[in-house]
Design an enzyme around this catalytic site. Sequence first.
Site, PDB file in Angstrom:
ATOM      1  N   SER A 237       0.828  -1.210   0.000  1.00  0.00           N
ATOM      2  CA  SER A 237       0.000   0.000   0.000  1.00  0.00           C
ATOM      3  C   SER A 237       0.864   1.263   0.000  1.00  0.00           C
ATOM      4  O   SER A 237       0.372   2.338  -0.312  1.00  0.00           O
ATOM      5  CB  SER A 237      -0.875   0.007   1.257  1.00  0.00           C
ATOM      6  OG  SER A 237      -0.036  -0.046   2.401  1.00  0.00           O
TER       7      SER A 237
ATOM      8  N   CYS B  49       2.475  -6.958   2.035  1.00  0.00           N
ATOM      9  CA  CYS B  49       1.496  -6.236   2.851  1.00  0.00           C
ATOM     10  C   CYS B  49       0.623  -7.248   3.570  1.00  0.00           C
ATOM     11  O   CYS B  49      -0.068  -8.042   2.920  1.00  0.00           O
ATOM     12  CB  CYS B  49       0.640  -5.351   1.944  1.00  0.00           C
ATOM     13  SG  CYS B  49      -0.701  -4.516   2.821  1.00  0.00           S
TER      14      CYS B  49
ATOM     15  N   CYS C  89       3.064  -5.926  10.152  1.00  0.00           N
ATOM     16  CA  CYS C  89       2.834  -4.909   9.119  1.00  0.00           C
ATOM     17  C   CYS C  89       4.213  -4.558   8.592  1.00  0.00           C
ATOM     18  O   CYS C  89       5.136  -4.308   9.382  1.00  0.00           O
ATOM     19  CB  CYS C  89       2.152  -3.681   9.710  1.00  0.00           C
ATOM     20  SG  CYS C  89       2.108  -2.263   8.577  1.00  0.00           S
TER      21      CYS C  89
HETATM   22  N1  DGL Z   1       2.210  -2.373   4.964  1.00  0.00           N
HETATM   23  C1  DGL Z   1       0.902  -2.833   5.215  1.00  0.00           C
HETATM   24  C2  DGL Z   1       0.883  -4.146   5.993  1.00  0.00           C
HETATM   25  O1  DGL Z   1       1.844  -4.902   5.969  1.00  0.00           O
HETATM   26  C3  DGL Z   1      -0.180  -1.955   5.754  1.00  0.00           C
HETATM   27  C4  DGL Z   1      -0.172  -0.497   5.865  1.00  0.00           C
HETATM   28  C5  DGL Z   1      -1.528   0.097   5.542  1.00  0.00           C
HETATM   29  O2  DGL Z   1      -2.387   0.241   6.436  1.00  0.00           O
HETATM   30  O3  DGL Z   1      -1.720   0.401   4.365  1.00  0.00           O
HETATM   31  O4  DGL Z   1      -0.079  -4.481   6.606  1.00  0.00           O
END
Ligand code: DGL
Length: 265
Positions: A12, A75, A192
Amino acid sequence: MPVRPTILVFDSGLGGLTVLREIVAARPDAHFVYVADDAFFPYGHHSEDEIVARVVPLVGELIARHAPDLVVIACNTASTLVMSHLRAAYGVPFVGTVPAIKPACAQSKTRRVSVLGTKGTVQREYTRALIRDFAQGCEVTLVGSPELASLAESALSGTAVSDDDIATELAPCFVGDASDAATRTDTVVLACTHYPLLLDRLEKLAPWPVRWIDPAPAIARRASDLLGPPREVPDAAGAEMIFTSNRPHGLGRTLTPFFGGRVPA
Ligand code: DGL
């Protein structure tokens, strides 16, 4: 002449760079396309239906445009929802990123583990199932952080982020009596991909030392295994960076370490 494999890494925002840097180190022979869906960031604030409706066709368009040999969904908020949809829709191999609950629980000595992710990731049935299947008797605390991914984006982009703001998001991970190292939380899953961007700050602000579990090296090994042995390629491989908002990336020098020193086009 051997053909250079193309690996598309999708997130994202900038969090997937923490996964990208591990894959770049494992596969110097590959060409990388990093896609940040910043037009829809943060995924943690969207409903499950919205994320499926956004990510599945978007990844299809990216596959059509870049013809990758492998796609890594870097993600957790997306992977805990979309992997089966992607695999059903497209023939390319996929690697997802999901909370590393199994290795965390296997390592915990105090049997107290916290999972720090977006609000979306900790609510997913997928995450609950990982706990049911792999907690191995550990007490697992789910911590849905509303703002930590955005704070990590700000910090990487050079905006000051206060210790207080980070500490507030982190506090619920620390369960038990601070003075009792035998029973308090000893392991936190970074569920995350944005959070390893803040690892130095997390270590500094933690009320007591814990082991932080970042799945990126394991994801890189999986990606590399799927591609097969590295290919001998004559010149340095390149990289591209794409923002779905179409904003130009003014992060040149900040980004190059994640690309193994390559300058993303
Ligand atoms: N980098 C994303 C993950 O691993 C999430 C960040 C977002 O909320 O867009 O969950």
